[in-house]
Design a protein around this motif. Structure first.
Motif, PDB file in Angstrom:
ATOM      1  N   UNK A   1    -108.667  72.727  -8.752  1.00 10.36           N
ATOM      2  CA  UNK A   1    -108.329  74.153  -8.682  1.00 10.36           C
ATOM      3  C   UNK A   1    -109.434  75.000  -8.071  1.00 10.36           C
ATOM      4  N   UNK A   2    -110.604  74.414  -7.893  1.00 11.88           N
ATOM      5  CA  UNK A   2    -111.719  75.195  -7.378  1.00 11.88           C
ATOM      6  C   UNK A   2    -112.957  74.753  -8.121  1.00 11.88           C
ATOM      7  N   UNK A   3    -114.059  75.443  -7.922  1.00 14.22           N
ATOM      8  CA  UNK A   3    -115.269  75.007  -8.586  1.00 14.22           C
ATOM      9  C   UNK A   3    -115.259  75.460 -10.036  1.00 14.22           C
ATOM     10  N   UNK A   4    -115.189  74.499 -10.927  1.00 14.33           N
ATOM     11  CA  UNK A   4    -115.187  74.782 -12.354  1.00 14.33           C
ATOM     12  C   UNK A   4    -116.315  73.983 -12.979  1.00 14.33           C
TER      13      UNK A   4
ATOM     14  N   UNK B   1    -100.107  71.212 -18.823  1.00 15.04           N
ATOM     15  CA  UNK B   1    -100.112  72.007 -17.587  1.00 15.04           C
ATOM     16  C   UNK B   1    -100.702  71.215 -16.435  1.00 15.04           C
ATOM     17  N   UNK B   2    -100.407  71.666 -15.217  1.00 13.17           N
ATOM     18  CA  UNK B   2    -101.087  71.122 -14.043  1.00 13.17           C
ATOM     19  C   UNK B   2    -102.521  71.622 -14.030  1.00 13.17           C
ATOM     20  N   UNK B   3    -103.478  70.926 -13.458  1.00 12.91           N
ATOM     21  CA  UNK B   3    -103.319  69.563 -12.943  1.00 12.91           C
ATOM     22  C   UNK B   3    -103.401  68.527 -14.078  1.00 12.91           C
TER      23      UNK B   3
ATOM     24  N   UNK C   1    -101.970  75.153 -25.074  1.00 13.16           N
ATOM     25  CA  UNK C   1    -101.154  74.662 -23.965  1.00 13.16           C
ATOM     26  C   UNK C   1    -100.936  73.150 -24.031  1.00 13.16           C
TER      27      UNK C   1
ATOM     28  N   UNK D   1    -111.226  77.412 -20.643  1.00 12.44           N
ATOM     29  CA  UNK D   1    -112.086  78.448 -20.066  1.00 12.44           C
ATOM     30  C   UNK D   1    -112.733  79.312 -21.139  1.00 12.44           C
TER      31      UNK D   1
END
Lengths: 225, 225
Positions: A93-96, A38-40, A117, A51
């Motif tokens: 994608x954001x703060x992870x 999957x991206x990214x 995935x 997650x």
């Protein structure tokens, strides 16, 4: 009953775990990687991870991701959280925030096929991995550092071996983690002085003189904090 | 340019840091606590900490919270992330993950008055603290465990002292962290064998025979991973 909610100043972040899982294969320290589907970073190799589910503990999440993304069925001999990576910008994608875990799988063939995935999974030389997605090269480097520290003051190296093992086998684990050869005589002297090992009384036949088999001393303390 | 967003399966959590900051006072290991001014656990004692700001790194956030909540102006001699607490239910406001840090402040009087949302700050016996908010008792226990490990294989104990120190002063740091007395002769033998210390050539006068002053050996490695 007071009603409580997250205060407005609470930065909301995505919570992930990543797992650097190591095993010895053919005398080499290898790390388990998955190919992203999957991206990214689609098609890039990465540490297994993902997650955390709602209501799930960090340790549970690490075990689940390791199993579902790689199809490994062996129980890790050791699994510890070792560092949390939370720099802003580490994920597009954001703060992870990723709570990184270190796993040790026992000696022996460990088949992996990928899952979840991923496009696949495979074992790679831990000190010479392919290019990795995100900041996973930094996570792997820090995991190798933790392994080296564990060699010095805890019996984590034994987790890579069967219950009984020869000193040359144990030396090979140390050499594989340190990525350099060790002097046999000094290694034996230092290891036996630590009191972590006891001779099992058995010997293993092979080429040359049968080698003395050792096992972990009772009470030898587990990898410390 | 691909557009990326957090995937729907990403659990959103509040990201916090907490800091267990230690110093030696009067021969005792003490920990810095703040009295909470807000719900939940208002008026309870807690480790200094709070939410990470957007765009802020974890280490930065730990330093900021330590400074603003306690008014400590001294730079920590040591600050390391040591464990991330992320069990569901550890905070009644929702899922909040805390990246816990361990700090060591140099020997000497360190005034604290509190600040930010706190009612005050104070130093408390690290092994016998008051009741603490949230899971901070567990965080403190694990911080003490990490300190003990650091005693064994790194020079972290020296960070509690001035640049030069006597062996009795260093022994007192070890005793305070371990919370038990040590045999003076064995302690000296073991410590000097580690090669972390060199005699400074100076002596400190006091009651009885002037005590030899030591300093850290050049190249003595910092606290490892």
């Amino acid at each position: 009953m007071e009603t409580l909610a997250l205060p407005p100043q609470a930065t909301q972040v995505g919570l992930a775990v990543d797992v650097a899982a190591f095993a010895m294969h053919g005398g080499e320290l290898q790390v388990l990687l998955v190919q992203r589907g999957e991206l990214p970073h689609a098609r890039a190799w990465a540490l297994p991870g993902g997650f955390v589910h709602p209501g799930e503990d960090l340790h549970e999440a690490a075990l689940r991701e390791l199993r579902t993304e790689t199809s490994v069925t062996l129980e890790p001999r050791h699994l510890e959280q070792f560092y949390t990576f939370g720099a802003p910008g580490r994920d597009p994608r954001g703060r992870i925030v990723s709570v990184a875990h270190l796993a040790v799988l026992a000696h022996g063939a460990v088949d992996v096929t990928g899952g979840g995935h991923t496009l696949g999974a495979g074992w790679f030389p831990a000190h010479r991995p392919p290019a990795l997605a995100f900041d996973h090269a930094a996570i792997l480097t820090r995991a190798l550092g933790r392994l080296r520290v564990r060699l010095e003051y805890a019996h984590l190296a034994l987790e890579f071996l069967s219950d009984t093992f020869t000193l040359p086998e144990l030396q090979r684990v140390h050499e594989a983690i340190l990525d350099r050869p060790l002097d046999k005589r000094n290694f034996r002297k230092r290891l036996l002085a630590q009191g972590l090992l006891v001779a099992s009384g058995e010997r293993r036949s092979g080429v040359g003189r049968p080698a003395q088999l050792y096992r972990r001393a009772k009470g030898a303390r587990a990898a410390a904090l």
